[in-house]
Motif scaffolding. Structure first.
Motif, PDB file in Angstrom:
ATOM      1  N   GLY A  44      29.112 -90.902  17.543  1.00 25.06           N
ATOM      2  CA  GLY A  44      29.850 -91.052  18.779  1.00 25.06           C
ATOM      3  C   GLY A  44      29.888 -89.756  19.564  1.00 25.06           C
ATOM      4  O   GLY A  44      29.647 -88.675  19.019  1.00 25.06           O
ATOM      5  N   ASP A  45      30.154 -89.856  20.861  1.00 24.37           N
ATOM      6  CA  ASP A  45      30.238 -88.698  21.753  1.00 24.37           C
ATOM      7  C   ASP A  45      28.939 -87.903  21.773  1.00 24.37           C
ATOM      8  O   ASP A  45      28.958 -86.678  21.961  1.00 24.37           O
TER       9      ASP A  45
ATOM     10  N   LYS B 227      23.708 -91.274  23.988  1.00 27.90           N
ATOM     11  CA  LYS B 227      23.755 -92.726  23.859  1.00 27.90           C
ATOM     12  C   LYS B 227      22.374 -93.356  24.037  1.00 27.90           C
ATOM     13  O   LYS B 227      22.128 -94.465  23.565  1.00 27.90           O
TER      14      LYS B 227
ATOM     15  N   GLU C 148      34.696 -92.267  20.112  1.00 23.25           N
ATOM     16  CA  GLU C 148      34.222 -93.530  20.672  1.00 23.25           C
ATOM     17  C   GLU C 148      34.612 -94.695  19.770  1.00 23.25           C
ATOM     18  O   GLU C 148      34.640 -94.550  18.542  1.00 23.25           O
TER      19      GLU C 148
END
Length: 506
Positions: A394-395, A398, A425
């Motif tokens: 996450g973070d 993406k 996230e």
């Protein structure tokens, strides 16, 4: 051998940047960026960081005994201004961050040169090459240290690290410590972040190895070109004696034309007529590992080694090249490489004989690394099936999430999605982003908890399964929200292995 006591008159230490008045005549015995670690007569470095402003902690540093403070200023006209707190001089230093590496080198190596430091950079392979080189050199009676993702220290004595490349003060503090322990070499993973942020800008690297460049860290660099430019700083801005570059990588092949004195290595039989070279031929994939031959500017040889996959052929080619550049004989290299240890969390096997199933833990967390791991293992599955367990952080970038999905679907027989440091996230959103990359998402199992996924799979698999557990490798934590929770794929599988062995003994 005990470390030497470092004592520096600040007027001499800072002379390349500042001329201090006679009233500031003390000597300092240490340097630190963390006010909590200040010892008596230390020099406290107060940087204006992205997250924290070190100037806020000057008072705490002085109360703990700091002898002097360097306080970063963004105003060039304030450079050299001095103020006082409790008779402790606070010297304002313009662009202190940029000077920090040179200041640290001057502090920790005042009278002698640093031992040979070999830099390894690239997206994939840095940790494995650093570990295998440190292992090889140690076996060749050259005391060696290692700095990077899986830790820092003399080979076999690593302590964990939060960053691939440490801050500038820690880099030189560690190198000084290794030198006093007799190190002749340090193998250092050098990240693109570390290069851009100047953490090693004053380090006179002896040698540099470039592995490859694939998608990663675009959340930081923005574009692949900026990412490549960051890596290339190592070859352009340092007094490198040996530039060793992977000819099989598209970027590496381009860079070779820029450096006539570079040495190329290839795992696919390639070589350039204009460079010294090492190239691998006649690869055999064996149950126990790999066997191959090599040709080089130094002569030919044959290697047997306990590793798997084409990427490890490439990693070993880099190791061979560096050892040949250091004038080790082909005969010594042929004797040494079969004795190398596997690297923690890098294609590390956990075998369950009763089930005829093997789990392989690997750090693969980019599309390229995941593909290489799956392709490598496919050659060893024989009649069995290949399962891939992975997630995405996450973070972070993406864009690579659907790309990871495409790779897993193309090369694995079955895919299980799990959490991999979701950070702040929502874990479900991360999985949805990954699932968007599958042509047949209905065939993918989603189990957030890694322990549950691995345990249930072990209890349900049939014979001749090979299972890649990707992403975390050596990591012994899971970051959920702001919390760092103890968890390790390696520890879990080792405990399940132990349990299986106990059952077999009953």
């Amino acid at each position: 051998m005990m470390p030497n006591k470092l004592i520096h008159p600040v007027t001499e230490l800072l002379s390349p940047w500042l001329t201090l008045p006679n009233s500031v005549s003390l000597s300092v015995t240490g340097m630190t960026l963390d006010s909590r670690h200040v010892k008596q007569d230390d020099l406290f470095i107060a940087l204006q960081g992205a997250l924290l402003d070190g100037r806020q902690f000057i008072g705490n540093a002085i109360s703990l005994g700091a002898g002097m403070v360097l306080s970063e200023t963004k105003n060039a006209q304030e450079h050299g201004n001095i103020s006082y707190d409790k008779d402790v001089a606070i010297v304002h230093f313009y662009q202190l961050q940029k000077a920090l590496s040179a200041l640290a080198y001057r502090f920790y190596f005042p009278a002698e040169d640093c031992h040979k430091v070999i830099a390894i950079t690239g997206t994939n392979g840095k940790t494995t090459i650093a570990s295998l080189l440190a292992n090889s050199l140690t076996l060749l009676n050259q005391t060696s240290a290692q700095m990077g993702t899986i830790g820092n220290g003399l080979f076999g004595q690593l302590t964990s690290s939060l960053n691939t490349t440490l801050d500038a003060l820690s880099v030189f503090s560690c190198l000084n410590n290794y030198q006093w322990q007799g190190a002749k070499y340090t193998l250092m993973e050098v990240s693109s972040h570390g290069l851009v942020q100047g953490r090693v800008s004053a380090l006179p690297f002896h040698s540099a190895i470039f592995t490859n460049l694939t998608r990663d860290h675009l959340d930081y660099h923005g574009t692949m070109q900026e990412y490549a430019d960051a890596k290339k700083r190592l070859f352009n801005e340092f007094p490198i004696q040996q530039r060793i570059i992977n000819l099989d990588d598209e970027i590496g092949a381009t860079w070779l034309s820029d450096y006539p004195d570079a040495i190329s290595y290839s795992a696919t039989g390639k070589k350039t007529l204009s460079h010294r070279y090492v190239t691998i031929t006649n690869i055999h994939y064996l149950a126990q590992g790999l066997s191959f031959e090599f040709d080089s500017s130094w002569g030919a040889g044959k290697i047997d080694a306990p590793f798997y996959g084409d990427f490890n052929v490439s990693n070993l080619a880099a190791v061979i090249t560096q050892l040949l550049c250091e004038n080790f004989s082909i005969q010594d290299i042929e004797k040494t490489l079969p004795l190398l240890d596997t690297v923690a969390g890098r294609m590390e096997q956990y075998i369950f004989p009763a089930r005829e199933t093997t789990f392989v833990v690997d750090y693969a967390h980019t599309p390229d690394a995941l593909q290489k791991a799956l392709v490598a293992l496919k050659k060893h599955t024989k009649m069995g099936r290949l399962i891939c367990i992975f997630g995405c952080g996450g973070d972070r970038d993406k864009g690579k999430r659907p790309e990871m999905a495409k790779v897993a679907e193309a090369f694995a027989d079955k895919v299980i999605l799990v959490d991999d440091n979701p950070r702040t996230e929502p874990a479900a959103q991360i999985m949805d982003d990954i699932l968007a990359g599958f042509k047949h998402p209905e065939r993918v199992d989603c189990i957030h908890d890694r322990k549950t996924a691995i345990t249930e799979l072990l209890n349900s698999v049939q014979k001749n399964y090979l299972i890649l557990v990707a992403g975390k490798g050596h990591e012994d934590y899971q970051i959920i929200g702001e919390k760092r929770i103890d968890y390790s794929d390696r520890v879990l599988l080792a405990s399940l292995q132990l349990l299986e062995n106990k059952k077999a003994d009953l």
